[in-house]
Scaffold this active site. Structure first.
Site, PDB file in Angstrom:
ATOM      1  N   TYR A 155     -45.737 -11.177  36.518  1.00 59.31           N
ATOM      2  CA  TYR A 155     -44.915 -10.704  35.395  1.00 59.31           C
ATOM      3  C   TYR A 155     -45.603  -9.545  34.665  1.00 59.31           C
ATOM      4  O   TYR A 155     -44.985  -8.510  34.369  1.00 59.31           O
ATOM      5  CB  TYR A 155     -44.687 -11.889  34.457  1.00 59.31           C
ATOM      6  CG  TYR A 155     -43.800 -11.640  33.264  1.00 59.31           C
ATOM      7  CD1 TYR A 155     -42.412 -11.604  33.398  1.00 59.31           C
ATOM      8  CD2 TYR A 155     -44.344 -11.470  31.987  1.00 59.31           C
ATOM      9  CE1 TYR A 155     -41.589 -11.403  32.293  1.00 59.31           C
ATOM     10  CE2 TYR A 155     -43.531 -11.278  30.880  1.00 59.31           C
ATOM     11  CZ  TYR A 155     -42.149 -11.247  31.036  1.00 59.31           C
ATOM     12  OH  TYR A 155     -41.341 -11.051  29.943  1.00 59.31           O
ATOM     13  N   LYS A 159     -44.290  -5.728  34.266  1.00 52.72           N
ATOM     14  CA  LYS A 159     -44.038  -5.181  32.921  1.00 52.72           C
ATOM     15  C   LYS A 159     -44.944  -3.981  32.636  1.00 52.72           C
ATOM     16  O   LYS A 159     -44.530  -3.024  31.985  1.00 52.72           O
ATOM     17  CB  LYS A 159     -44.209  -6.276  31.862  1.00 52.72           C
ATOM     18  CG  LYS A 159     -43.160  -7.401  31.944  1.00 52.72           C
ATOM     19  CD  LYS A 159     -41.749  -6.875  31.730  1.00 52.72           C
ATOM     20  CE  LYS A 159     -40.738  -7.995  31.543  1.00 52.72           C
ATOM     21  NZ  LYS A 159     -39.351  -7.489  31.387  1.00 52.72           N
TER      22      LYS A 159
HETATM   23  P1  NDP Z   1     -33.514 -15.175  29.269  1.00 53.00           P
HETATM   24  O1  NDP Z   1     -34.100 -15.960  30.395  1.00 53.00           O
HETATM   25  O2  NDP Z   1     -32.928 -15.877  28.112  1.00 53.00           O
HETATM   26  O3  NDP Z   1     -32.412 -14.165  29.852  1.00 53.00           O
HETATM   27  C1  NDP Z   1     -32.655 -13.407  30.996  1.00 53.00           C
HETATM   28  C2  NDP Z   1     -31.428 -12.606  31.311  1.00 53.00           C
HETATM   29  O4  NDP Z   1     -31.669 -11.858  32.510  1.00 53.00           O
HETATM   30  C3  NDP Z   1     -30.222 -13.479  31.556  1.00 53.00           C
HETATM   31  O5  NDP Z   1     -29.121 -12.897  30.902  1.00 53.00           O
HETATM   32  C4  NDP Z   1     -30.023 -13.414  33.075  1.00 53.00           C
HETATM   33  O6  NDP Z   1     -28.642 -13.466  33.345  1.00 53.00           O
HETATM   34  C5  NDP Z   1     -30.560 -12.038  33.383  1.00 53.00           C
HETATM   35  N1  NDP Z   1     -31.001 -11.878  34.768  1.00 53.00           N
HETATM   36  C6  NDP Z   1     -31.990 -12.510  35.422  1.00 53.00           C
HETATM   37  N2  NDP Z   1     -32.059 -12.084  36.688  1.00 53.00           N
HETATM   38  C7  NDP Z   1     -31.081 -11.149  36.837  1.00 53.00           C
HETATM   39  C8  NDP Z   1     -30.644 -10.352  37.918  1.00 53.00           C
HETATM   40  N3  NDP Z   1     -31.228 -10.414  39.135  1.00 53.00           N
HETATM   41  N4  NDP Z   1     -29.619  -9.495  37.723  1.00 53.00           N
HETATM   42  C9  NDP Z   1     -29.015  -9.411  36.516  1.00 53.00           C
HETATM   43  N5  NDP Z   1     -29.373 -10.154  35.460  1.00 53.00           N
HETATM   44  C10 NDP Z   1     -30.407 -11.013  35.623  1.00 53.00           C
HETATM   45  O7  NDP Z   1     -34.668 -14.173  28.831  1.00 53.00           O
HETATM   46  P2  NDP Z   1     -34.941 -13.363  27.485  1.00 53.00           P
HETATM   47  O8  NDP Z   1     -33.696 -13.032  26.788  1.00 53.00           O
HETATM   48  O9  NDP Z   1     -36.030 -14.049  26.791  1.00 53.00           O
HETATM   49  O10 NDP Z   1     -35.597 -12.041  28.124  1.00 53.00           O
HETATM   50  C11 NDP Z   1     -34.927 -10.816  28.238  1.00 53.00           C
HETATM   51  C12 NDP Z   1     -35.936  -9.736  28.586  1.00 53.00           C
HETATM   52  O11 NDP Z   1     -36.950  -9.698  27.593  1.00 53.00           O
HETATM   53  C13 NDP Z   1     -36.647  -9.967  29.915  1.00 53.00           C
HETATM   54  O12 NDP Z   1     -36.867  -8.734  30.554  1.00 53.00           O
HETATM   55  C14 NDP Z   1     -37.970 -10.561  29.483  1.00 53.00           C
HETATM   56  O13 NDP Z   1     -38.975 -10.346  30.429  1.00 53.00           O
HETATM   57  C15 NDP Z   1     -38.219  -9.818  28.195  1.00 53.00           C
HETATM   58  N6  NDP Z   1     -39.148 -10.473  27.294  1.00 53.00           N
HETATM   59  C16 NDP Z   1     -38.863 -11.702  26.742  1.00 53.00           C
HETATM   60  C17 NDP Z   1     -39.762 -12.293  25.893  1.00 53.00           C
HETATM   61  C18 NDP Z   1     -39.536 -13.614  25.253  1.00 53.00           C
HETATM   62  O14 NDP Z   1     -40.434 -14.106  24.571  1.00 53.00           O
HETATM   63  N7  NDP Z   1     -38.386 -14.231  25.384  1.00 53.00           N
HETATM   64  C19 NDP Z   1     -41.040 -11.644  25.577  1.00 53.00           C
HETATM   65  C20 NDP Z   1     -41.233 -10.370  26.199  1.00 53.00           C
HETATM   66  C21 NDP Z   1     -40.301  -9.809  27.017  1.00 53.00           C
HETATM   67  P3  NDP Z   1     -27.935 -14.245  34.555  1.00 53.00           P
HETATM   68  O15 NDP Z   1     -28.704 -15.499  34.792  1.00 53.00           O
HETATM   69  O16 NDP Z   1     -26.546 -14.480  34.019  1.00 53.00           O
HETATM   70  O17 NDP Z   1     -27.979 -13.271  35.690  1.00 53.00           O
END
Ligand code: NDP
Length: 247
Positions: A155, A159
């Site tokens: 990861y 990133k």
């Molecule tokens: P969630 O797990 O809540 O949401 C992840 C989202 O990504 C979902 O909407 C999922 O939708 C989508 N997703 C995953 N794989 C795919 C794919 N192959 N194609 C399209 N959509 C995809 O995560 P967060 O909201 O927490 O995270 C969002 C972003 O923020 C990420 O990039 C994460 O790395 C980053 N982030 C989050 C942090 C945190 O503390 N939460 C901290 C730092 C960064 P679906 O399953 O419907 O496809």
């Protein structure tokens, strides 16, 4: 009339968490928002919520790991909605494991979504933005890409890759009225961080300058700022939204 009225925004991974909050906040600022993820029903629910609140949003299926699918969606959005002005690369996953136990599939899966996925969507989007002579590309990275984290070598590598990607693209596209920035959240309360044990949570809170987990809205506010007119001279930046976890 919000400050983003007349703009078309595409948010990947908009079915929940930070992506859904970004979609809602961009729509509230006046943008027409395309909510995309793999689960159509879930993104449709987010888009319906935006419409109910008076915004403009549509839902589309998108798996960011598929280059052709991403290119087709970007083309469709630009043709049917009158352009693509704001791209939020938010879709991301984790597949944590201490490095020596990490399977090659875990490495590849995280790279395919978090790094290749950003290439797959940004590549066709940048082409449209170049033709339009206008664009904002905002990628959600993580403070983990800047500071490392045990159990997250895959990861963190993906990133950190996005940081180099952002800065390079900013240098390529700045003269064409396209800004490229990244937002690096710390620990944000979403499904991704749900698995923290109480002990991990307490340890984490003790390491923050602002002793609370972030909210998806904390991140979305910065995304809206970077998409708006007030950020027109900001490019190649990584803005941490981490409550002081990393500074
Ligand atoms: P969630 O797990 O809540 O949401 C992840 C989202 O990504 C979902 O909407 C999922 O939708 C989508 N997703 C995953 N794989 C795919 C794919 N192959 N194609 C399209 N959509 C995809 O995560 P967060 O909201 O927490 O995270 C969002 C972003 O923020 C990420 O990039 C994460 O790395 C980053 N982030 C989050 C942090 C945190 O503390 N939460 C901290 C730092 C960064 P679906 O399953 O419907 O496809």
């Amino acid at each position: 009339m919000g400050e983003l009225s007349g703009k078309v925004a595409l948010v990947t991974g908009a079915s929940q968490g930070i992506g859904a909050a970004c979609a809602r906040a961009l729509a509230q600022a006046g943008a027409q928002v395309v909510c995309a993820s793999r689960r159509l029903e879930a993104v449709e629910e987010v888009a319906a919520g935006i419409r109910q609140a008076g915004g403009v949003a549509v839902a589309r299926t998108l798996d960011v790991t598929h280059h052709e699918e991403a290119a087709a969606l970007v083309e469709e959005v630009a043709q049917t909605l009158g352009g693509l002005h704001i791209l939020v690369n938010n879709a991301g996953i984790t597949d944590d494991q201490l490095f020596l136990r990490m399977k090659p599939e875990s490495w590849r899966r995280v790279m395919a979504t978090n790094l290749d996925g950003v290439f797959n969507v940004t590549h066709p989007a940048a082409r449209i933005m170049l033709k339009q002579k206008e664009g904002r590309i905002i990628t959600i990275t993580s403070v983990v890409g800047l500071m490392g984290n045990p159990g997250q070598a895959n990861y963190a590598a993906a990133k950190a890759g996005l940081v180099g990607f952002t800065k390079s693209l900013a240098r390529e596209l700045g003269s064409r009225n396209i800004t490229v920035n990244a937002v690096a959240p710390g620990y944000i309360q979403t499904a991704m961080t749900e698995a923290l044990s109480e002990e991990q949570r307490q340890r984490l809170l003790a390491s923050l300058a602002i002793p609370r987990l972030g909210t998806p809205e904390d991140v979305a506010a910065v995304v809206v700022f970077l998409a708006g007119p007030g950020a027109s001279y900001i490019t190649g930046e990584v803005i941490n939204v981490s409550g002081g976890l990393y500074m």
